[in-house]
Design a protein around this motif. Structure first.
Motif, PDB file in Angstrom:
ATOM      1  N   LYS A  14     -17.422  -5.271  -7.676  1.00 60.75           N
ATOM      2  CA  LYS A  14     -16.199  -4.483  -7.857  1.00 60.75           C
ATOM      3  C   LYS A  14     -14.993  -5.394  -8.078  1.00 60.75           C
ATOM      4  CE  LYS A  14     -15.704  -0.548  -7.244  1.00 60.75           C
ATOM      5  NZ  LYS A  14     -15.222   0.234  -6.097  1.00 60.75           N
ATOM      6  N   VAL A  15     -14.879  -6.461  -7.292  1.00 60.09           N
ATOM      7  CA  VAL A  15     -13.727  -7.365  -7.424  1.00 60.09           C
ATOM      8  C   VAL A  15     -13.751  -8.083  -8.773  1.00 60.09           C
ATOM      9  CG1 VAL A  15     -12.593  -9.429  -6.498  1.00 60.09           C
ATOM     10  CG2 VAL A  15     -13.466  -7.680  -4.940  1.00 60.09           C
ATOM     11  N   GLY A 230      -8.007  -1.254   6.662  1.00 65.59           N
ATOM     12  CA  GLY A 230      -8.030  -2.001   5.408  1.00 65.59           C
ATOM     13  C   GLY A 230      -6.905  -1.589   4.483  1.00 65.59           C
ATOM     14  N   PHE A 231      -6.615  -0.292   4.457  1.00 67.60           N
ATOM     15  CA  PHE A 231      -5.540   0.211   3.612  1.00 67.60           C
ATOM     16  C   PHE A 231      -4.195  -0.368   4.051  1.00 67.60           C
ATOM     17  CE2 PHE A 231      -2.255   3.305   2.493  1.00 67.60           C
ATOM     18  CZ  PHE A 231      -2.516   3.514   1.150  1.00 67.60           C
ATOM     19  N   MET A 232      -3.964  -0.448   5.353  1.00 64.01           N
ATOM     20  CA  MET A 232      -2.695  -0.994   5.852  1.00 64.01           C
ATOM     21  C   MET A 232      -2.580  -2.488   5.552  1.00 64.01           C
ATOM     22  SD  MET A 232      -1.847   1.059   9.391  1.00 64.01           S
ATOM     23  CE  MET A 232      -3.465   0.859  10.180  1.00 64.01           C
ATOM     24  N   ILE A 233      -3.701  -3.212   5.629  1.00 66.76           N
ATOM     25  CA  ILE A 233      -3.684  -4.630   5.257  1.00 66.76           C
ATOM     26  C   ILE A 233      -3.330  -4.772   3.777  1.00 66.76           C
ATOM     27  CG2 ILE A 233      -5.138  -6.675   4.938  1.00 66.76           C
ATOM     28  CD1 ILE A 233      -6.667  -5.818   7.453  1.00 66.76           C
ATOM     29  N   LYS A 234      -3.912  -3.901   2.970  1.00 66.49           N
ATOM     30  CA  LYS A 234      -3.599  -3.908   1.534  1.00 66.49           C
ATOM     31  C   LYS A 234      -2.115  -3.673   1.317  1.00 66.49           C
ATOM     32  CE  LYS A 234      -4.376  -1.273  -2.719  1.00 66.49           C
ATOM     33  NZ  LYS A 234      -5.113  -0.152  -3.352  1.00 66.49           N
ATOM     34  N   MET A 235      -1.517  -2.747   2.078  1.00 63.83           N
ATOM     35  CA  MET A 235      -0.098  -2.456   1.929  1.00 63.83           C
ATOM     36  C   MET A 235       0.774  -3.652   2.299  1.00 63.83           C
ATOM     37  SD  MET A 235       0.372   0.493   0.606  1.00 63.83           S
ATOM     38  CE  MET A 235      -1.057   0.034  -0.373  1.00 63.83           C
ATOM     39  N   VAL A 236       0.321  -4.457   3.260  1.00 60.24           N
ATOM     40  CA  VAL A 236       1.054  -5.674   3.619  1.00 60.24           C
ATOM     41  C   VAL A 236       1.078  -6.630   2.428  1.00 60.24           C
ATOM     42  CG1 VAL A 236       1.035  -7.738   5.076  1.00 60.24           C
ATOM     43  CG2 VAL A 236       0.577  -5.495   6.084  1.00 60.24           C
ATOM     44  N   PHE A 237      -0.074  -6.792   1.777  1.00 62.23           N
ATOM     45  CA  PHE A 237      -0.139  -7.647   0.590  1.00 62.23           C
ATOM     46  C   PHE A 237       0.725  -7.079  -0.545  1.00 62.23           C
ATOM     47  CE2 PHE A 237      -4.505  -9.002   2.215  1.00 62.23           C
ATOM     48  CZ  PHE A 237      -4.039 -10.230   2.655  1.00 62.23           C
ATOM     49  N   LEU A 281      -9.282  -8.008  -3.511  1.00 58.02           N
ATOM     50  CA  LEU A 281     -10.353  -8.188  -2.527  1.00 58.02           C
ATOM     51  C   LEU A 281     -10.328  -7.074  -1.482  1.00 58.02           C
ATOM     52  CD1 LEU A 281     -10.153 -12.062  -2.012  1.00 58.02           C
ATOM     53  CD2 LEU A 281     -12.121 -10.807  -2.918  1.00 58.02           C
ATOM     54  N   THR A 282      -9.126  -6.754  -1.011  1.00 58.06           N
ATOM     55  CA  THR A 282      -8.992  -5.699   0.010  1.00 58.06           C
ATOM     56  C   THR A 282      -9.344  -4.330  -0.571  1.00 58.06           C
ATOM     57  OG1 THR A 282      -7.178  -6.981   0.980  1.00 58.06           O
ATOM     58  CG2 THR A 282      -7.461  -4.725   1.751  1.00 58.06           C
ATOM     59  N   THR A 283      -8.875  -4.068  -1.777  1.00 51.21           N
ATOM     60  CA  THR A 283      -9.194  -2.790  -2.437  1.00 51.21           C
ATOM     61  C   THR A 283     -10.695  -2.644  -2.639  1.00 51.21           C
ATOM     62  OG1 THR A 283      -7.066  -2.819  -3.597  1.00 51.21           O
ATOM     63  CG2 THR A 283      -8.766  -1.343  -4.451  1.00 51.21           C
ATOM     64  N   GLY A 284     -11.327  -3.703  -3.129  1.00 51.04           N
ATOM     65  CA  GLY A 284     -12.771  -3.671  -3.324  1.00 51.04           C
ATOM     66  C   GLY A 284     -13.526  -3.447  -2.031  1.00 51.04           C
ATOM     67  N   TYR A 285     -13.028  -4.051  -0.951  1.00 47.31           N
ATOM     68  CA  TYR A 285     -13.691  -3.927   0.353  1.00 47.31           C
ATOM     69  C   TYR A 285     -13.639  -2.491   0.882  1.00 47.31           C
ATOM     70  CZ  TYR A 285     -14.956  -4.876   5.195  1.00 47.31           C
ATOM     71  OH  TYR A 285     -15.575  -4.859   6.432  1.00 47.31           O
ATOM     72  N   ILE A 286     -12.458  -1.893   0.847  1.00 41.70           N
ATOM     73  CA  ILE A 286     -12.341  -0.561   1.446  1.00 41.70           C
ATOM     74  C   ILE A 286     -12.964   0.519   0.572  1.00 41.70           C
ATOM     75  CG2 ILE A 286     -10.266  -1.180   2.737  1.00 41.70           C
ATOM     76  CD1 ILE A 286      -8.572   0.279   0.680  1.00 41.70           C
ATOM     77  N   VAL A 290     -16.540  -0.236   3.175  1.00 41.71           N
ATOM     78  CA  VAL A 290     -16.107   0.680   4.239  1.00 41.71           C
ATOM     79  C   VAL A 290     -16.234   2.151   3.791  1.00 41.71           C
ATOM     80  CG1 VAL A 290     -14.211   1.401   5.714  1.00 41.71           C
ATOM     81  CG2 VAL A 290     -14.593  -1.025   5.249  1.00 41.71           C
ATOM     82  N   GLY A 291     -15.450   2.516   2.784  1.00 37.52           N
ATOM     83  CA  GLY A 291     -15.434   3.908   2.354  1.00 37.52           C
ATOM     84  C   GLY A 291     -14.510   4.750   3.218  1.00 37.52           C
TER      85      GLY A 291
END
Length: 293
Positions: A14-15, A230-237, A281-286, A290-291
């Motif tokens: 995905k990444v 994961g979404f909140m970590i993505k928002m930090v980035f 990377l974070t987007t691909g992970y969640i 995770v889902g």
């Protein structure tokens, strides 16, 4: 191979797919904006070609991982004829085929263009390249969280992917500009990118927030699930890269005629590229490991 390994492999696929789309889309727009600079244009065509080849590989690998996860017989299961035939006749299989064919056509098209000297893009060739890109962008709305959502959600996601790809894919061309252009021409070039980026970022945020609100309808999902973390970590980035983009636009760009400022600006672009990779990377992970469920 255990489930976690297949999920990790899917994450990698995905990444790399995200990177490929960004290189093709962002590189294409940048190539048109930087067409007066022949040396840069040549390098950008190769950059887009590399992105298209990466897209073919990532799409093939993503489909192979999907086959392997279904057959569940180890690495050899990725070549299981029965599951390949089965999955090719599903909507998921169709999406992968569309991506492989679209990236393949882009790669073939650009390989022909690059081999011709002097390199020149005619209007019909630009339209053809855009025609090849559209199915790739549309494919993101046919898999994942929004596949069963409204048409509006699918359109918003497609536009979000498109604008994200333009922004992140244009970072390398921006950095390349700082290495090959100097003085007033560099300032004018970066200013033009900044004007376009302002509209792109506004659309990106609008679509991204809208899709997020459609998907995360319960605050508990955001605060008490791995997807929410994961979404909140993505928002930090995202906030970090937006802050850096604002700094670049309002502090560095007006001073780019100064050699020392242009050099620092180049490093700022490299850091922005690192933040962009972190977002992917974070987007691909969640969305794979995770889902949201």
């Amino acid at each position: 191979m255990v489930f976690e390994s297949w999920a990790c492999a899917s994450w990698i696929a995905k990444v790399t797919l995200y990177l490929a789309v960004a290189m093709v889309v962002g590189g294409s727009l940048s190539g048109f904006l930087l067409k007066p600079y022949i040396d840069i244009k040549d390098k950008l065509l190769k950059y887009i070609l590399l992105g298209a080849c990466l897209g073919v590989v990532s799409s093939l690998f993503g489909f192979a991982v999907l086959v392997g996860s279904f057959s569940n017989t180890g690495l050899r299961g990725m070549l299981n004829d029965q599951y390949i035939s089965l999955l090719l006749n599903t909507a998921i299989g169709h999406v992968h085929v569309i991506r492989i064919l679209s990236f393949g056509l882009i790669a073939l098209f650009l390989a022909v263009v690059v081999m011709r000297k002097p390199i020149h893009f005619y209007t019909w060739q630009k339209l053809l390249l855009g025609l090849f890109i559209l199915p790739i962008i549309y494919s993101f709305s046919q898999l994942g969280h929004v596949v069963n959502s409204t048409v509006l959600a699918q359109i918003l996601l497609s536009v979000h992917v498109l604008t994200m790809s333009i922004w992140l894919g244009a970072l390398y061309p921006l950095w390349l500009s700082t290495q090959r252009i100097a003085g007033l021409p560099l300032k004018q070039c970066i200013h033009l990118f900044g004007v376009i980026a302002s509209f792109i970022v506004a659309i990106l945020l609008l679509c991204g927030i809208s899709v997020a609100l459609m998907l995360i309808q319960n605050i508990d999902v955001l605060l008490n699930t791995p997807y929410g973390y994961g979404f909140m970590i993505k928002m930090v980035f995202v906030l970090a890269i937006l802050s850096l983009a604002v700094l670049n636009k309002y502090y560095f760009t007006p001073r780019l005629q100064q050699v020392n400022v242009a050099k620092i600006f180049g490093y700022a672009i490299l850091f922005e590229m690192l933040l962009g990779l972190s977002i992917l990377l974070t987007t691909g992970y969640i969305t794979t490991v995770v889902g949201i469920d």
